[in-house]
Design a protein around this motif. Structure first.
Motif, short mmCIF file in Angstrom:
data_model
loop_
_atom_site.label_atom_id
_atom_site.label_comp_id
_atom_site.label_asym_id
_atom_site.label_seq_id
_atom_site.Cartn_x
_atom_site.Cartn_y
_atom_site.Cartn_z
N LEU A 1 0.82 -1.21 0.00
CA LEU A 1 0.00 0.00 0.00
C LEU A 1 0.85 1.26 0.00
O LEU A 1 0.33 2.37 0.14
N SER A 2 2.17 1.09 -0.16
CA SER A 2 3.10 2.22 -0.11
C SER A 2 2.96 2.98 1.20
O SER A 2 2.94 4.21 1.23
N CYS A 3 2.84 2.23 2.28
CA CYS A 3 2.80 2.81 3.62
C CYS A 3 4.00 2.33 4.41
O CYS A 3 4.62 1.31 4.09
N GLN A 4 4.35 3.07 5.45
CA GLN A 4 5.50 2.70 6.27
C GLN A 4 5.13 2.77 7.74
O GLN A 4 4.28 3.56 8.15
N VAL A 5 5.81 1.93 8.53
CA VAL A 5 5.57 1.84 9.97
C VAL A 5 6.79 2.37 10.70
O VAL A 5 7.93 2.01 10.38
N PHE A 6 6.56 3.24 11.69
CA PHE A 6 7.63 3.77 12.53
C PHE A 6 7.33 3.46 13.99
O PHE A 6 6.20 3.68 14.45
N LEU A 7 8.32 2.98 14.70
CA LEU A 7 8.17 2.78 16.14
C LEU A 7 8.39 4.12 16.84
O LEU A 7 9.43 4.74 16.71
N LEU A 8 7.38 4.58 17.56
CA LEU A 8 7.49 5.84 18.27
C LEU A 8 7.96 5.63 19.72
O LEU A 8 8.71 6.45 20.25
N LYS A 9 7.52 4.53 20.32
CA LYS A 9 7.91 4.28 21.70
C LYS A 9 7.64 2.82 22.04
O LYS A 9 6.66 2.24 21.62
N SER A 10 8.55 2.22 22.81
CA SER A 10 8.36 0.87 23.31
C SER A 10 8.91 0.81 24.73
O SER A 10 10.09 1.09 24.96
N GLU A 11 8.05 0.48 25.68
CA GLU A 11 8.44 0.47 27.08
C GLU A 11 7.92 -0.80 27.75
O GLU A 11 6.82 -1.25 27.46
N CYS A 12 8.72 -1.33 28.66
CA CYS A 12 8.31 -2.49 29.45
C CYS A 12 8.03 -2.03 30.87
O CYS A 12 8.85 -1.32 31.48
#
Length: 350
Positions: A204-215
């Motif tokens: 779909l010509s889309c992209q994914v970006f990780l903004l934050k990951s916390e445990c």
């Protein structure tokens, strides 16, 4: 914000870690790969486009006013409407020996070139409109109402604004029951999850970006302390000419592709719930917590552009180029006041 499942208790997936067992990296790959293979390549749901995105049709013609400047909005790199050098009254009248002369923002006479053309009837039309073309355009009209009458003069002004689609994207949050914080299992899982989500929306010509990951450690009423991963990621659209499958079709517009990507991602998380529900053995160490997927639609304008429904009521959801006296230095949605700014599209207040 909207959730991927109705609100309520997380049905059955909250179990103590004693009931689970560690999920290896290879197992994570197999579980999520199976889910991705089940997801269809496209979805028929289409979102509503922002109002005002299709203002620049070839057939549109705009007349001037002797009382005030007329605002015209031209989508960046597109063809403009025809700006007529007449008023509504004169458009339906007979003009004897009319003479038209257009002046650009710096007073320069427009004689016609590859980007600006003056038709034989005095209309001004732009090809491949650029933001530097924004400004005040003035047409001087001379004509006779009848052969016997003296020549009359009329001056009409148009304020032409470049505009572009907002830089919009979806922001998602999701929570996973996790392995102990600061372990390699969580890091490996995060990378694999982002890789699968990226592949899911690639066509779909889309992209994914990780903004934050916390445990975090979460105290549960009946299950004691739980380790949970809090993921926040965005899904945005690429320019179609930069994507893996360039296209110029109407269905390739950013909002439509993003809507399809949203549905694929919702289905992906729902399928994780279905797979876990069919498991006879204990739950894995890392698994999605049902009902925690949330999303919000976010609008942003590029630097030098902003939204203003009061100033631009005919293009309320457009990112319109900032007028002199205002600027936008970042990807906000408003042009801020700056008295020292004297140009269209200012990106700083100097």
């Amino acid at each position: 914000m909207e959730a991927s499942a109705p609100c309520g208790a997380r049905r059955g997936w909250r179990r103590s870690r004693a009931a689970g067992f560690p999920l290896s990296r290879a197992a994570v790959v197999l579980v999520f790969s199976a889910l991705v293979l089940r997801a269809p390549p496209s979805v028929g749901y289409l979102a509503q486009l922002p109002r005002g995105i299709h203002l620049t049709q070839d057939s549109m013609k705009i007349v001037g006013s002797p009382n005030f400047p007329v605002k015209v909005y031209v989508m960046l790199h597109q063809k403009s409407p025809h700006m007529l050098c007449v008023t509504q009254r004169l458009r339906n009248s007979e003009l004897i020996d009319p003479s038209f002369q257009w002046h650009g923002p710096k007073g320069k006479i427009i004689s016609g070139n590859s980007t600006a053309q003056v038709t034989s009837t005095g209309s001004l039309v732009f090809q491949n409109f650029k933001e530097s073309m924004s400004g005040v355009y003035t047409c001087f009209l001379e004509y006779k109402p009848t052969v016997e009458e003296v020549i009359k003069n009329l001056q009409l002004k148009y304020v032409v604004y470049a505009y572009r689609e907002p830089h919009y994207y979806y922001q998602f949050t999701a929570r996973y029951h996790a392995a102990p914080c600061n372990t390699i299992y969580n890091v490996s899982f995060e990378k694999k999850l982002l890789e699968i989500l990226s592949k899911l929306v690639l066509d779909l010509s889309c992209q994914v970006f990780l903004l934050k990951s916390e445990c975090h450690h979460v105290k549960m009423q009946r299950a004691g302390l739980q380790n949970e991963l809090f993921f926040t990621f965005s899904v945005s659209s690429l320019d179609t000419e930069k994507g893996p499958k360039p296209c110029a079709d109407h269905s390739c517009e950013s909002s439509k592709r993003l809507s399809k990507a949203k549905i694929l991602i919702e289905r992906f998380f729902n399928q994780q719930v279905e797979v876990l529900g069919r498991r006879a053995e204990p739950l894995p160490e890392i698994y999605y917590i049902e009902g925690t997927l949330q999303m919000v639609w976010i609008n942003r304008c590029f630097p030098g552009y902003g939204m203003n429904i009061l100033k631009h009521p005919k293009c309320p959801e457009c990112c319109v180029i900032c007028s002199p006296g205002s600027y936008n230095s970042r990807d906000g949605i408003h042009c801020l006041q700056c008295n020292s700014s004297l140009v269209f599209g200012a990106k700083a207040c100097l």
